[in-house]
Write a protein that holds these residues in place. Structure first.
Motif, PDB file in Angstrom:
ATOM      1  N   LEU A 174       0.837  -1.199   0.000  1.00  0.00           N
ATOM      2  CA  LEU A 174       0.000   0.000   0.000  1.00  0.00           C
ATOM      3  C   LEU A 174       0.874   1.250   0.000  1.00  0.00           C
ATOM      4  N   PRO A 175       0.330   2.364  -0.517  1.00  0.00           N
ATOM      5  CA  PRO A 175       1.072   3.624  -0.436  1.00  0.00           C
ATOM      6  C   PRO A 175       1.414   3.954   1.018  1.00  0.00           C
ATOM      7  N   ALA A 176       2.515   4.658   1.215  1.00  0.00           N
ATOM      8  CA  ALA A 176       2.992   4.955   2.568  1.00  0.00           C
ATOM      9  C   ALA A 176       1.939   5.674   3.402  1.00  0.00           C
ATOM     10  N   GLY A 177       1.110   6.486   2.765  1.00  0.00           N
ATOM     11  CA  GLY A 177       0.114   7.263   3.508  1.00  0.00           C
ATOM     12  C   GLY A 177      -1.209   6.557   3.727  1.00  0.00           C
ATOM     13  N   SER A 178      -1.341   5.332   3.279  1.00  0.00           N
ATOM     14  CA  SER A 178      -2.605   4.605   3.423  1.00  0.00           C
ATOM     15  C   SER A 178      -2.892   4.296   4.894  1.00  0.00           C
ATOM     16  N   THR A 179      -4.164   4.422   5.274  1.00  0.00           N
ATOM     17  CA  THR A 179      -4.574   4.107   6.649  1.00  0.00           C
ATOM     18  C   THR A 179      -5.310   2.775   6.722  1.00  0.00           C
ATOM     19  N   ALA A 180      -5.365   2.028   5.624  1.00  0.00           N
ATOM     20  CA  ALA A 180      -6.069   0.743   5.602  1.00  0.00           C
ATOM     21  C   ALA A 180      -5.444  -0.212   6.617  1.00  0.00           C
ATOM     22  N   ALA A 181      -6.331  -0.974   7.274  1.00  0.00           N
ATOM     23  CA  ALA A 181      -5.862  -1.942   8.266  1.00  0.00           C
ATOM     24  C   ALA A 181      -5.744  -3.349   7.683  1.00  0.00           C
ATOM     25  N   GLY A 182      -6.297  -3.541   6.507  1.00  0.00           N
ATOM     26  CA  GLY A 182      -6.251  -4.864   5.904  1.00  0.00           C
ATOM     27  C   GLY A 182      -6.982  -4.890   4.585  1.00  0.00           C
ATOM     28  N   LEU A 183      -7.115  -6.089   4.013  1.00  0.00           N
ATOM     29  CA  LEU A 183      -7.733  -6.245   2.695  1.00  0.00           C
ATOM     30  C   LEU A 183      -9.170  -5.748   2.680  1.00  0.00           C
ATOM     31  N   ASP A 185     -10.440  -3.214   3.817  1.00  0.00           N
ATOM     32  CA  ASP A 185     -10.539  -1.757   3.665  1.00  0.00           C
ATOM     33  C   ASP A 185     -10.174  -1.274   2.264  1.00  0.00           C
ATOM     34  N   LEU A 186      -9.957  -2.202   1.315  1.00  0.00           N
ATOM     35  CA  LEU A 186      -9.426  -1.804   0.011  1.00  0.00           C
ATOM     36  C   LEU A 186     -10.401  -2.048  -1.133  1.00  0.00           C
ATOM     37  N   ARG A 187     -11.679  -2.128  -0.824  1.00  0.00           N
ATOM     38  CA  ARG A 187     -12.656  -2.416  -1.879  1.00  0.00           C
ATOM     39  C   ARG A 187     -12.824  -1.266  -2.856  1.00  0.00           C
ATOM     40  N   ASP A 188     -12.480  -0.042  -2.447  1.00  0.00           N
ATOM     41  CA  ASP A 188     -12.706   1.127  -3.309  1.00  0.00           C
ATOM     42  C   ASP A 188     -11.422   1.688  -3.917  1.00  0.00           C
ATOM     43  N   VAL A 189     -10.307   0.970  -3.813  1.00  0.00           N
ATOM     44  CA  VAL A 189      -9.055   1.485  -4.364  1.00  0.00           C
ATOM     45  C   VAL A 189      -8.765   0.857  -5.725  1.00  0.00           C
ATOM     46  N   ALA A 190      -7.880   1.474  -6.460  1.00  0.00           N
ATOM     47  CA  ALA A 190      -7.410   0.902  -7.735  1.00  0.00           C
ATOM     48  C   ALA A 190      -6.337  -0.142  -7.428  1.00  0.00           C
ATOM     49  N   TRP A 191      -6.281  -1.177  -8.296  1.00  0.00           N
ATOM     50  CA  TRP A 191      -5.334  -2.269  -8.090  1.00  0.00           C
ATOM     51  C   TRP A 191      -4.386  -2.404  -9.292  1.00  0.00           C
ATOM     52  N   ALA A 192      -3.166  -2.825  -8.987  1.00  0.00           N
ATOM     53  CA  ALA A 192      -2.216  -3.241 -10.027  1.00  0.00           C
ATOM     54  C   ALA A 192      -2.076  -4.756  -9.928  1.00  0.00           C
ATOM     55  N   ALA A 237      -3.022  -0.252  -5.102  1.00  0.00           N
ATOM     56  CA  ALA A 237      -2.625  -1.287  -4.146  1.00  0.00           C
ATOM     57  C   ALA A 237      -2.205  -2.507  -4.954  1.00  0.00           C
ATOM     58  N   ALA A 238      -1.445  -3.397  -4.342  1.00  0.00           N
ATOM     59  CA  ALA A 238      -0.978  -4.593  -5.045  1.00  0.00           C
ATOM     60  C   ALA A 238      -0.724  -5.704  -4.035  1.00  0.00           C
TER      61      ALA A 238
END
Length: 296
Positions: A174-183, A185-192, A237-238
């Motif tokens: 995750l980007p350094a500034g991400s506050t996500a605690a786990g997978l 929390d990442l339903r709305d992000v772009a993925w590589a 995210a990746a």
């Protein structure tokens, strides 16, 4: 008596499906391949090919002889390996490796080979595991370094041996500034992710679906360094294996995935080349290179 060179053409046709693909793989013209297969048909005394639209396909006799051809090629390779097992020969070992292995394993393996077996000439091509494993069976390569993910075992191929080189944890990047605690929390992000058709792509999508969402895959690349750069820049995210960071500290925020999955890194070789000393030296160097990169 069948000529081994013609038997290989039939074997290649059984694997690749078209004369044009056989010609490309072996650097022949399609007309040369056709002429040699016609000669093989004369030698066999039975039809080996039949029309299939604009192409040809193997007859029942053709499939039977192709199976014998595969065994003949394996015996030829085994005999050559046994004859050279007590010699130091400057014979090339053709290796296909996945991108992370090309970047992290091969340089160290080459250093080890220079010390242990300086007469071995390693020739490397970076290739996706799916393509590399197919070409190994077609004899384009002598060794393939590939991976498989939990629950996604790669197809077992007749005449192919596998050697486990090691295990490599896969984590959320995750980007350094991400506050996500786990997978979750990442339903709305772009993925590589890697392109469609890659086993790792299927595996990664399944991880997201198990978390209750369909990933928004906006970026596709086989090169995992491209994934790293997108995450570093804050655009994606990746899911990345630890081997990506073999040259230093992670440059992004890493979180464990549910279940702390690991991928298996393995080397595949043809069973008929088990006695080849040069190949054995390369296999050992690859295993030791991976062990040197992993924490003890």
């Amino acid at each position: 008596m069948f000529e081994l060179r013609r038997l290989r053409l039939l074997h290649e046709l059984a694997l690749r499906g078209t004369i044009a693909d056989v010609a490309t793989a072996l650097s022949y013209s399609p007309s040369t391949v056709s002429q040699q297969l016609t000669q093989l048909e004369r030698e066999a005394g039975v039809p080996l090919l039949e029309p299939d639209g604009r192409r040809v396909r193997l007859t029942a006799h053709g499939r039977l002889l192709a199976a014998h051809a595969a065994r003949a090629l394996a015996l030829d390779e085994a005999a050559r390996a046994e004859l050279t097992s007590s010699q130091q020969l400057d014979t090339p070992v053709r290796v296909a490796v996945m991108p992370t292995a090309a970047e992290a394993l091969v340089p160290t393996a080459l250093t080890l080979l220079a010390e242990r077996a300086p007469s071995v000439r390693l020739e490397m091509v970076e290739l996706a595991p799916e393509a590399g494993l197919f070409e190994l069976q077609a004899r384009a390569f002598d060794l393939v370094v590939a991976e498989q993910y939990p629950g996604h075992t790669r197809a077992l191929r007749e005449g192919i041996d596998r050697t486990l080189l090691g295990r490599d944890p896969v984590r959320l990047a995750l980007p350094a500034g991400s506050t996500a605690a786990g997978l979750d929390d990442l339903r709305d992000v772009a993925w590589a992710m890697e392109p469609h058709g890659a086993a790792v792509r299927q595996w990664a999508v399944q991880q997201c679906r198990a978390a209750g969402f369909e990933p928004d895959v906006r970026f596709e690349a086989t090169d995992l360094i491209a994934h790293v750069r997108l995450v570093e820049a804050g655009h994606a995210a990746a899911m990345l294996p630890d081997l990506v960071w073999s040259d230093g500290r992670p440059s992004v925020r890493l979180l464990d995935l549910p279940g702390s999955p690991v991928r298996e890194i393995f080397a595949a070789t043809r069973a008929s080349s088990r006695d080849d000393p040069a190949l054995a030296a390369v296999l050992a160097a690859m295993a030791d290179a991976l062990a040197a990169l992993q924490p003890h």
